[in-house]
Design a protein around this motif. Structure first.
Motif, PDB file in Angstrom:
ATOM      1  N   SER A  98       5.356  58.710-151.814  1.00  0.00           N
ATOM      2  CA  SER A  98       6.256  59.016-150.702  1.00  0.00           C
ATOM      3  C   SER A  98       6.083  58.067-149.521  1.00  0.00           C
ATOM      4  O   SER A  98       6.739  58.229-148.502  1.00  0.00           O
ATOM      5  CB  SER A  98       6.032  60.464-150.233  1.00  0.00           C
ATOM      6  N   PHE A  99       5.204  57.109-149.640  1.00  0.00           N
ATOM      7  CA  PHE A  99       5.008  56.168-148.534  1.00  0.00           C
ATOM      8  C   PHE A  99       5.848  54.917-148.750  1.00  0.00           C
ATOM      9  O   PHE A  99       6.412  54.695-149.818  1.00  0.00           O
ATOM     10  CB  PHE A  99       3.531  55.789-148.398  1.00  0.00           C
ATOM     11  N   GLU A 147      -0.392  40.550-143.411  1.00  0.00           N
ATOM     12  CA  GLU A 147      -0.607  41.958-143.081  1.00  0.00           C
ATOM     13  C   GLU A 147       0.183  42.839-144.026  1.00  0.00           C
ATOM     14  O   GLU A 147       1.364  42.590-144.292  1.00  0.00           O
ATOM     15  CB  GLU A 147      -0.195  42.233-141.632  1.00  0.00           C
ATOM     16  N   VAL A 148      -0.476  43.861-144.550  1.00  0.00           N
ATOM     17  CA  VAL A 148       0.171  44.879-145.372  1.00  0.00           C
ATOM     18  C   VAL A 148       0.355  46.123-144.521  1.00  0.00           C
ATOM     19  O   VAL A 148      -0.608  46.626-143.922  1.00  0.00           O
ATOM     20  CB  VAL A 148      -0.665  45.213-146.622  1.00  0.00           C
ATOM     21  N   LEU A 149       1.588  46.611-144.409  1.00  0.00           N
ATOM     22  CA  LEU A 149       1.915  47.765-143.588  1.00  0.00           C
ATOM     23  C   LEU A 149       2.261  48.940-144.488  1.00  0.00           C
ATOM     24  O   LEU A 149       3.099  48.808-145.393  1.00  0.00           O
ATOM     25  CB  LEU A 149       3.095  47.456-142.663  1.00  0.00           C
ATOM     26  N   VAL A 150       1.616  50.084-144.259  1.00  0.00           N
ATOM     27  CA  VAL A 150       1.873  51.302-145.028  1.00  0.00           C
ATOM     28  C   VAL A 150       2.332  52.380-144.055  1.00  0.00           C
ATOM     29  O   VAL A 150       1.616  52.715-143.100  1.00  0.00           O
ATOM     30  CB  VAL A 150       0.617  51.771-145.785  1.00  0.00           C
ATOM     31  N   PHE A 151       3.532  52.920-144.293  1.00  0.00           N
ATOM     32  CA  PHE A 151       4.107  53.941-143.411  1.00  0.00           C
ATOM     33  C   PHE A 151       4.254  55.250-144.162  1.00  0.00           C
ATOM     34  O   PHE A 151       4.716  55.284-145.312  1.00  0.00           O
ATOM     35  CB  PHE A 151       5.466  53.475-142.889  1.00  0.00           C
ATOM     36  N   ASN A 152       3.853  56.330-143.516  1.00  0.00           N
ATOM     37  CA  ASN A 152       3.952  57.668-144.095  1.00  0.00           C
ATOM     38  C   ASN A 152       5.096  58.419-143.421  1.00  0.00           C
ATOM     39  O   ASN A 152       4.941  58.936-142.305  1.00  0.00           O
ATOM     40  CB  ASN A 152       2.634  58.417-143.888  1.00  0.00           C
ATOM     41  N   HIS A 188      -8.607  49.004-149.868  1.00  0.00           N
ATOM     42  CA  HIS A 188      -8.232  50.418-149.880  1.00  0.00           C
ATOM     43  C   HIS A 188      -7.862  50.845-148.472  1.00  0.00           C
ATOM     44  O   HIS A 188      -8.630  50.658-147.517  1.00  0.00           O
ATOM     45  CB  HIS A 188      -9.397  51.270-150.394  1.00  0.00           C
ATOM     46  N   ILE A 189      -6.660  51.392-148.346  1.00  0.00           N
ATOM     47  CA  ILE A 189      -6.204  51.896-147.054  1.00  0.00           C
ATOM     48  C   ILE A 189      -6.476  53.394-147.018  1.00  0.00           C
ATOM     49  O   ILE A 189      -6.019  54.137-147.893  1.00  0.00           O
ATOM     50  CB  ILE A 189      -4.704  51.606-146.860  1.00  0.00           C
ATOM     51  N   PRO A 190      -7.240  53.868-146.040  1.00  0.00           N
ATOM     52  CA  PRO A 190      -7.620  55.288-145.989  1.00  0.00           C
ATOM     53  C   PRO A 190      -6.428  56.196-145.720  1.00  0.00           C
ATOM     54  O   PRO A 190      -5.295  55.740-145.594  1.00  0.00           O
ATOM     55  CB  PRO A 190      -8.653  55.325-144.854  1.00  0.00           C
ATOM     56  N   GLY A 191      -6.719  57.485-145.614  1.00  0.00           N
ATOM     57  CA  GLY A 191      -5.666  58.483-145.416  1.00  0.00           C
ATOM     58  C   GLY A 191      -4.796  58.186-144.212  1.00  0.00           C
ATOM     59  O   GLY A 191      -5.260  57.692-143.184  1.00  0.00           O
ATOM     60  N   ALA A 203       2.702  58.404-139.402  1.00  0.00           N
ATOM     61  CA  ALA A 203       1.876  57.312-138.873  1.00  0.00           C
ATOM     62  C   ALA A 203       1.978  56.082-139.777  1.00  0.00           C
ATOM     63  O   ALA A 203       2.556  56.117-140.863  1.00  0.00           O
ATOM     64  CB  ALA A 203       0.427  57.750-138.734  1.00  0.00           C
ATOM     65  N   GLU A 204       1.409  55.002-139.287  1.00  0.00           N
ATOM     66  CA  GLU A 204       1.428  53.740-140.013  1.00  0.00           C
ATOM     67  C   GLU A 204       0.026  53.149-140.013  1.00  0.00           C
ATOM     68  O   GLU A 204      -0.684  53.194-139.009  1.00  0.00           O
ATOM     69  CB  GLU A 204       2.417  52.771-139.373  1.00  0.00           C
ATOM     70  N   ALA A 205      -0.357  52.620-141.153  1.00  0.00           N
ATOM     71  CA  ALA A 205      -1.652  51.945-141.275  1.00  0.00           C
ATOM     72  C   ALA A 205      -1.415  50.512-141.744  1.00  0.00           C
ATOM     73  O   ALA A 205      -0.377  50.201-142.349  1.00  0.00           O
ATOM     74  CB  ALA A 205      -2.553  52.687-142.258  1.00  0.00           C
ATOM     75  N   SER A 206      -2.339  49.651-141.451  1.00  0.00           N
ATOM     76  CA  SER A 206      -2.177  48.253-141.836  1.00  0.00           C
ATOM     77  C   SER A 206      -3.511  47.666-142.252  1.00  0.00           C
ATOM     78  O   SER A 206      -4.577  48.163-141.880  1.00  0.00           O
ATOM     79  CB  SER A 206      -1.579  47.425-140.692  1.00  0.00           C
ATOM     80  N   GLU A 207      -3.421  46.597-143.003  1.00  0.00           N
ATOM     81  CA  GLU A 207      -4.600  45.857-143.432  1.00  0.00           C
ATOM     82  C   GLU A 207      -4.290  44.379-143.297  1.00  0.00           C
ATOM     83  O   GLU A 207      -3.275  43.888-143.811  1.00  0.00           O
ATOM     84  CB  GLU A 207      -4.949  46.192-144.878  1.00  0.00           C
ATOM     85  N   ILE A 208      -5.144  43.663-142.587  1.00  0.00           N
ATOM     86  CA  ILE A 208      -4.938  42.231-142.353  1.00  0.00           C
ATOM     87  C   ILE A 208      -5.812  41.433-143.308  1.00  0.00           C
ATOM     88  O   ILE A 208      -6.979  41.762-143.518  1.00  0.00           O
ATOM     89  CB  ILE A 208      -5.242  41.858-140.890  1.00  0.00           C
TER      90      ILE A 208
END
Length: 392
Positions: A50-51, A71-76, A99-102, A107-112
């Motif tokens: 669902s993200f 950058e990888v952007l993950v949006f919930n 690994h991107i945590p919960g 919200a949105e999480a990212s990894e550079i």
């Protein structure tokens, strides 16, 4: 299913067959345990993602030796908290895994990550893959997100002072701010001063004003720089020489573009396909802008079937017949005799400067008849060698 998962499946089959045929209860028990393990592990793949995931690469072009951030952007977008997600990003022949945590709801999480541009070329980045699987690694579910992005790693170039060689006076050339008393483009009249050529006295204006008036001219000049880059393997001793040659060609071409001078950069084609229109013996790189030229130089590679510097220069002279100065870029495997033969294939009146690239060698300059031969061991030597040859 992973390799480990297939191994468990085979073990289960062997356990059932061997256990029941041989009457070994232990094998049957292990087979049933493996079956339950496979069933439970498969439950981890149930459900939908669902993200939403995107890939951002702010810099699409870098120079050799630099690093490009990604950058990888993950949006919930859901109303519930999402568990962590494993992400893979293919980078050239390598793979970045993290690994991107919960992620809380909305919200949105990212990894550079960083892409090391160690060699000239085009590095494919992505597409991003998310990984779902069981803790034991029996099953693996991959989902591809975003599109693949290409990172151009440009050759290193250096700034070169203004090149004054190769200018030809021409009525149809570009006007300059230089005012002279001897040219072809009339500019204005001024009073006669001692030492002026009497041939340029304008008698009609002199009669009206009562003083001698002479013509002034606006100097018009035409300059067309041609850079010839050989791609034949026989012209170079190794890849290091070729990379130095590409950087030298890029430095000369970029300088001419920035200096608003006409420039043609011509590289080798494939001799085996020289009779076809699709892949001739030479090809002109784009010179409409600095970026386009460096993009084309990023993908050039030396080849055993490429046209050598002698044949290439002859063809280049036909494609850019109005060139006023030609730079022949090659490696140490090219002899002076070959360079003289190459220069002979250009129209008369063209200033020919050969640049031999040999990493680690001391810079040198010599003149062979009408040919100037420069040897450079480092890219910075190009600037010094041009100054020594009195062409800057």
């Amino acid at each position: 299913m992973t390799v480990f998962g297939w191994s468990v499946v085979i073990a289960v089959i062997v356990g059932f067959v061997g256990g029941y045929l041989l009457g070994w209860a232990e094998f049957v028990a292990l087979a049933w345990a493996g079956t339950v393990l496979l069933a439970l592990s498969a439950l981890y793949l149930v459900g939908r993602n669902s993200f939403r995931i995107g890939l951002a690469l702010p810099l699409r072009r870098v120079v050799v030796g630099e690093k490009a951030p990604g950058e990888v952007l993950v949006f919930n977008p859901t109303r519930r908290h999402l568990a962590g997600v494993g992400v893979e990003v293919p980078i050239g022949d390598g793979l970045a895994e993290f690994h991107i945590p919960g992620i809380p709801r909305g919200a949105e999480a990212s990894e550079i990550f960083l892409v090391a541009a160690e060699r000239r070329g085009v590095i494919p980045v992505g597409p991003v893959r998310t990984i779902r699987g069981d803790p034991l690694g029996l099953f693996r579910r991959e989902l591809t997100w975003a599109e693949r992005t290409e990172l151009y790693v440009h050759p290193r170039t250096i700034a070169i002072p203004a090149i004054s060689t190769g200018f030809v006076r021409d009525l149809e050339g570009a006007a300059t701010r230089t005012i002279t008393s001897s040219d072809v483009s009339f500019h204005a009249l001024r009073e006669y001063t001692p030492g002026d050529d009497r041939r340029f006295i304008h008698w009609r204006s002199s009669a009206k004003t009562g003083v001698y008036m002479v013509r002034q001219f606006e100097e018009t000049r035409r300059s067309h720089i041609m850079v010839v880059l050989g791609l034949a393997e026989s012209d170079y001793a190794d890849d290091e020489e070729f990379e130095l040659a590409v950087s030298a060609a890029g430095s000369l071409g970029v300088h001419a573009i920035r200096d608003a001078r006409s420039v043609s950069v011509i590289a080798s084609g494939d001799r085996a396909a020289a009779s076809t229109r699709l892949d001739p013996a030479s090809r002109a790189l784009r010179t409409s802008s600095r970026i386009r030229l460096l993009d084309d130089l990023t993908v050039v590679q030396r080849s055993p079937g490429a046209t050598n510097i002698v044949a290439l220069t002859r063809v280049a002279g036909e494609r850019a017949a109005d060139a006023s100065v030609a730079f022949l870029i090659t490696g140490s495997a090219t002899t002076v005799a070959q360079l003289r033969q190459a220069a002979a294939g250009l129209p008369s009146g063209v200033d020919v400067i050969a640049v031999i690239c040999e990493p680690g060698a001391l810079p040198a300059m010599r003149r062979v008849a009408e040919l100037t031969v420069l040897s450079i061991g480092y890219l910075d030597d190009l600037q010094k060698s041009l100054a020594r040859a009195a062409v800057v």
